[in-house]
Scaffold this motif. Structure first.
Motif, PDB file in Angstrom:
ATOM      1  N   VAL A  21     -61.023  22.859  40.750  1.00 11.16           N
ATOM      2  CA  VAL A  21     -60.932  21.761  39.781  1.00 11.16           C
ATOM      3  C   VAL A  21     -59.489  21.305  39.614  1.00 11.16           C
ATOM      4  N   THR A  22     -58.552  22.258  39.547  1.00  8.59           N
ATOM      5  CA  THR A  22     -57.151  21.871  39.358  1.00  8.59           C
ATOM      6  C   THR A  22     -56.598  21.162  40.598  1.00  8.59           C
ATOM      7  N   ILE A  23     -57.026  21.587  41.785  1.00  8.21           N
ATOM      8  CA  ILE A  23     -56.622  20.870  43.005  1.00  8.21           C
ATOM      9  C   ILE A  23     -57.119  19.429  42.936  1.00  8.21           C
ATOM     10  N   ASN A  24     -58.360  19.267  42.538  1.00  9.64           N
ATOM     11  CA  ASN A  24     -58.943  17.931  42.426  1.00  9.64           C
ATOM     12  C   ASN A  24     -58.194  17.086  41.408  1.00  9.64           C
ATOM     13  N   ASN A  25     -57.839  17.684  40.281  1.00  6.43           N
ATOM     14  CA  ASN A  25     -57.124  16.944  39.234  1.00  6.43           C
ATOM     15  C   ASN A  25     -55.719  16.550  39.680  1.00  6.43           C
ATOM     16  N   VAL A  26     -55.066  17.406  40.467  1.00  8.43           N
ATOM     17  CA  VAL A  26     -53.767  17.036  41.027  1.00  8.43           C
ATOM     18  C   VAL A  26     -53.907  15.793  41.893  1.00  8.43           C
ATOM     19  N   LEU A  27     -54.930  15.779  42.750  1.00 16.26           N
ATOM     20  CA  LEU A  27     -55.113  14.673  43.692  1.00 16.26           C
ATOM     21  C   LEU A  27     -55.551  13.383  42.996  1.00 16.26           C
ATOM     22  N   LEU A  41     -52.436  17.402  30.705  1.00 11.34           N
ATOM     23  CA  LEU A  41     -52.001  16.075  30.272  1.00 11.34           C
ATOM     24  C   LEU A  41     -50.992  15.553  31.289  1.00 11.34           C
ATOM     25  N   VAL A  42     -51.028  14.251  31.520  1.00  5.81           N
ATOM     26  CA  VAL A  42     -50.044  13.631  32.416  1.00  5.81           C
ATOM     27  C   VAL A  42     -49.499  12.370  31.763  1.00  5.81           C
ATOM     28  N   LEU A  43     -48.170  12.273  31.723  1.00  4.02           N
ATOM     29  CA  LEU A  43     -47.502  11.039  31.306  1.00  4.02           C
ATOM     30  C   LEU A  43     -47.051  10.352  32.589  1.00  4.02           C
ATOM     31  N   SER A  44     -47.751   9.283  32.947  1.00  2.00           N
ATOM     32  CA  SER A  44     -47.605   8.666  34.256  1.00  2.00           C
ATOM     33  C   SER A  44     -46.278   7.922  34.403  1.00  2.00           C
ATOM     34  N   GLN A  45     -46.012   7.492  35.639  1.00  2.00           N
ATOM     35  CA  GLN A  45     -44.821   6.672  35.887  1.00  2.00           C
ATOM     36  C   GLN A  45     -44.918   5.343  35.143  1.00  2.00           C
ATOM     37  N   LYS A  46     -46.124   4.794  35.086  1.00  2.00           N
ATOM     38  CA  LYS A  46     -46.321   3.556  34.327  1.00  2.00           C
ATOM     39  C   LYS A  46     -46.010   3.773  32.848  1.00  2.00           C
ATOM     40  N   ASP A  47     -46.433   4.912  32.313  1.00  2.00           N
ATOM     41  CA  ASP A  47     -46.138   5.224  30.914  1.00  2.00           C
ATOM     42  C   ASP A  47     -44.630   5.317  30.678  1.00  2.00           C
ATOM     43  N   HIS A  48     -43.917   5.895  31.652  1.00  2.00           N
ATOM     44  CA  HIS A  48     -42.461   5.987  31.512  1.00  2.00           C
ATOM     45  C   HIS A  48     -41.827   4.599  31.473  1.00  2.00           C
ATOM     46  N   LEU A  49     -42.348   3.696  32.276  1.00  2.00           N
ATOM     47  CA  LEU A  49     -41.831   2.323  32.251  1.00  2.00           C
ATOM     48  C   LEU A  49     -42.132   1.651  30.918  1.00  2.00           C
ATOM     49  N   LEU A  50     -43.367   1.859  30.418  1.00  4.42           N
ATOM     50  CA  LEU A  50     -43.717   1.309  29.103  1.00  4.42           C
ATOM     51  C   LEU A  50     -42.799   1.874  28.025  1.00  4.42           C
ATOM     52  N   GLY A  51     -42.404   3.142  28.213  1.00  2.00           N
ATOM     53  CA  GLY A  51     -41.556   3.803  27.230  1.00  2.00           C
ATOM     54  C   GLY A  51     -40.166   3.223  27.124  1.00  2.00           C
ATOM     55  N   ILE A  52     -39.731   2.527  28.165  1.00  2.00           N
ATOM     56  CA  ILE A  52     -38.421   1.872  28.089  1.00  2.00           C
ATOM     57  C   ILE A  52     -38.447   0.781  27.019  1.00  2.00           C
ATOM     58  N   VAL A 106     -56.342  14.493  31.677  1.00  2.00           N
ATOM     59  CA  VAL A 106     -56.753  14.231  33.057  1.00  2.00           C
ATOM     60  C   VAL A 106     -58.253  14.441  33.182  1.00  2.00           C
ATOM     61  N   LEU A 107     -58.763  14.177  34.373  1.00  2.00           N
ATOM     62  CA  LEU A 107     -60.189  14.330  34.640  1.00  2.00           C
ATOM     63  C   LEU A 107     -60.626  15.781  34.432  1.00  2.00           C
ATOM     64  N   ASN A 108     -61.840  15.974  33.952  1.00  2.00           N
ATOM     65  CA  ASN A 108     -62.454  17.298  33.786  1.00  2.00           C
ATOM     66  C   ASN A 108     -61.805  18.166  32.710  1.00  2.00           C
ATOM     67  N   VAL A 109     -60.993  17.572  31.860  1.00  2.00           N
ATOM     68  CA  VAL A 109     -60.353  18.332  30.776  1.00  2.00           C
ATOM     69  C   VAL A 109     -60.521  17.570  29.466  1.00  2.00           C
ATOM     70  N   GLN A 110     -60.889  18.305  28.413  1.00  2.00           N
ATOM     71  CA  GLN A 110     -60.941  17.734  27.066  1.00  2.00           C
ATOM     72  C   GLN A 110     -59.846  18.374  26.221  1.00  2.00           C
ATOM     73  N   VAL A 111     -59.139  17.540  25.479  1.00  4.46           N
ATOM     74  CA  VAL A 111     -58.084  18.022  24.601  1.00  4.46           C
ATOM     75  C   VAL A 111     -58.290  17.412  23.222  1.00  4.46           C
ATOM     76  N   ARG A 112     -58.164  18.216  22.196  1.00  2.00           N
ATOM     77  CA  ARG A 112     -58.256  17.676  20.838  1.00  2.00           C
ATOM     78  C   ARG A 112     -57.320  18.437  19.912  1.00  2.00           C
ATOM     79  N   ILE A 113     -57.165  17.899  18.705  1.00  5.79           N
ATOM     80  CA  ILE A 113     -56.284  18.489  17.695  1.00  5.79           C
ATOM     81  C   ILE A 113     -57.142  19.021  16.553  1.00  5.79           C
ATOM     82  N   GLU A 114     -56.920  20.281  16.185  1.00 10.08           N
ATOM     83  CA  GLU A 114     -57.705  20.902  15.116  1.00 10.08           C
ATOM     84  C   GLU A 114     -56.808  21.424  13.995  1.00 10.08           C
ATOM     85  N   ASN A 115     -57.391  21.444  12.785  1.00 10.78           N
ATOM     86  CA  ASN A 115     -56.680  22.039  11.653  1.00 10.78           C
ATOM     87  C   ASN A 115     -56.990  23.539  11.579  1.00 10.78           C
TER      88      ASN A 115
END
Length: 512
Positions: free
Chosen positions: A185-191, A314-325, A338-347
């Motif tokens: 799965v991680t190989i797939n997510n890298v690609l 999580l990935v902050l893309s090259q496009k995101d870096h440009l937007l960040g300027i 990224v694909l196949n991963v869920q992330v959330r914030i809990e109290n």
């Protein structure tokens, strides 16, 4: 089916005589990698190692590291990569904790491994790469097997693929068990979400293969790309390698990135081949990030992950870096799922919080470890109902970007107020001339905890305590200001390049 072993063999068919690996001393083709890893896998099996046995790999970045690694994959053995920068006692701890039956190692560790072997309760085999040692089992002797037949042991998705040891920043290192399905799965997510790899690419590994950079070897190998393995980092070596090998991708940490942008002679090298510079492992200061974007251009990409949930998460893309300027707040983000991963914030009640609210970052996905080796209680406290509790504090905005504000254990409670160490560190690092800053909470009779700063100033720069305090007063509430400041030439770091906050804290507690 041993899918990863099969992918290694498939690449040998597709790319045969193309160079697959280069290190400081030699190069090797895809076909040779396959043949040698087959021979080593067959040899390990012949020496009595069976599917599921734990085998450690101890090398600096080198072709031998990858050959040993691929052989373990093919033989169905559980790989335990050990960072070559660790001390002998740290190496011994991992070998004993994981109950390794064998270790394959670089000959520079000969004396240490011999001492550890004599004391070990579990080690049965030690295999070095010292071709001149006639009295030892060596990789070269095993490679002499004339058979070129395939050797792949069948594995299941749930079988343990590897045990990765944490950096031990909150105690003794723990072994995170990652199964075969997780690695696929991680190989797939890298690609899919991290690197768009083709056979014309070249990945330069300047960070340890035992850590994050090593997770990029297989994705590049199975796509027919070249992996260049740098044994020891230097900025000059990095820039010359980029030019020589037409490097397109690399992986680094903020500390190394800082050295690269400070290097004075970079303009003599051709860096036009570079497409992607991945950075990870520790928080990056906004000032360094901006300088890096100015220095390298729109080539940076941030990756967030943990030993317990291998990258990418999580990935902050090259496009995101440009937007960040244009929108600076984006540059403070760790990216999107990224694909196949869920992330959330809990109290604290394990309830999902609203956008913008700070809580613990929790992760669910097939990349998450099955548990800690021989630590059932710590596994139960870390994985709950399929969710991995990271210990990182952060929040999510309405656009899906995640922001990390620090570790739960790094929150300082001073006078009843919460102080997030990273916020104060970011403010101090805005000062020109500050290389690094770390904020810790030290016990205080009046305030509960006192905010203390440890700072590294760049060479030829002069910054005193008064200037730092005045700067903080302009940017922070009074209770967030450091009450004591300690200047250091350098800060202690572990083998993964992370600042060792426990060691810093102990120096203060002992001296006080």
């Amino acid at each position: 089916m041993n899918q990863i072993g099969y992918l290694i063999e498939r690449s040998a068919i597709y790319y045969k005589e193309k160079v697959a690996l280069i290190d400081d001393e030699k190069s090797i083709t895809f076909e040779e990698v396959n043949e040698r890893s087959n021979a080593l896998a067959r040899g390990l099996n012949g020496l009595g190692l069976k599917k599921g046995d734990h085998v450690a790999v101890l090398f600096p970045n080198s072709i031998d590291f990858v050959l040993a690694d691929f052989a373990l994959i093919k033989a169905g053995l559980v790989r335990v990569p050990i960072n070559a920068r660790l001390s002998e006692s740290e190496i011994e701890y991992i070998l004993e904790d994981v109950e390794a039956k064998a270790v394959i190692y670089d000959n520079q560790f000969e004396e240490s491994i011999n001492r550890i072997y004599k004391k070990s309760r579990f080690l049965k085999l030690t295999i070095s790469n010292d071709s001149g040692n006639k009295d030892k089992i060596t990789m070269e002797k095993i490679f002499s097997d004339e058979s070129k037949d395939s050797f792949i042991v069948e594995t299941e998705d749930a079988d343990i693929f590897q045990i990765l040891y944490t950096s031990g920043t909150t105690g003794k290192p723990k072994g995170a068990m990652i199964n075969c399905r997780s690695r696929l799965v991680t190989i797939n997510n890298v690609l899919v979400d991290e690197l768009d790899i083709n056979e014309e690419d070249c990945m330069l590994h300047m960070a340890s293969l035992s850590h994050g950079s090593g997770s990029k070897v297989l994705p590049h190998f199975i796509k027919g790309a070249l992996n260049v393995l740098m044994k020891k980092f230097s900025a000059k070596h990095f820039f010359s390698a980029v030019e020589k090998y037409k490097v397109t991708n690399t992986f680094t940490v903020p500390t190394i990135l800082d050295y690269l942008v400070e290097y004075k002679s970079h303009e003599i090298y051709d860096l036009s081949s570079l497409k992607t510079i991945l950075y990870s492992a520790s928080p990056i200061q906004n000032k360094l990030l901006k300088k890096s974007l100015e220095f390298f251009g729109p080539k940076l990409k941030q990756v967030y992950a943990l030993t317990e949930a291998p990258n990418p998460v999580l990935v902050l893309s090259q496009k995101d870096h440009l937007l960040g300027i244009e929108k600076e707040s984006i540059l403070a983000s760790a990216g999107k799922e990224v694909l196949n991963v869920q992330v959330r914030i809990e109290n604290e009640k394990s309830e999902q919080v609203k956008f913008g609210e700070i809580g613990e970052i929790v992760i669910r996905g097939e990349n998450v470890m099955t548990g800690y080796w021989n630590r059932p209680e710590e596994t139960r406290s870390t994985i709950k109902e399929g969710w991995l509790y990271t210990g990182d504090l952060g929040y999510k905005d309405v656009n899906g970007y995640f922001y990390i504000v620090g570790r739960i254990k790094d929150v300082i409670i001073s006078g009843g107020y919460n102080v997030y160490a990273k916020e104060v560190e970011d403010v101090i690092c805005q000062l020109e001339g500050v290389r690094e800053a770390v904020i810790l909470g030290i016990p205080n009779d009046r305030w509960g905890e006192s905010v203390v700063a440890f700072i590294v100033i760049k060479e030829d720069m002069e910054i005193n305590e008064k200037r730092i305090i005045e700067h903080c007063e302009k940017k922070l509430a009074d209770y967030k200001k450091p009450r004591n400041i300690y200047f250091h030439k350098e800060l202690p770091k572990n083998s993964n390049g992370k600042i060792d906050k426990n060691k810093l804290k102990q120096t203060i507690l002992v001296n006080n």
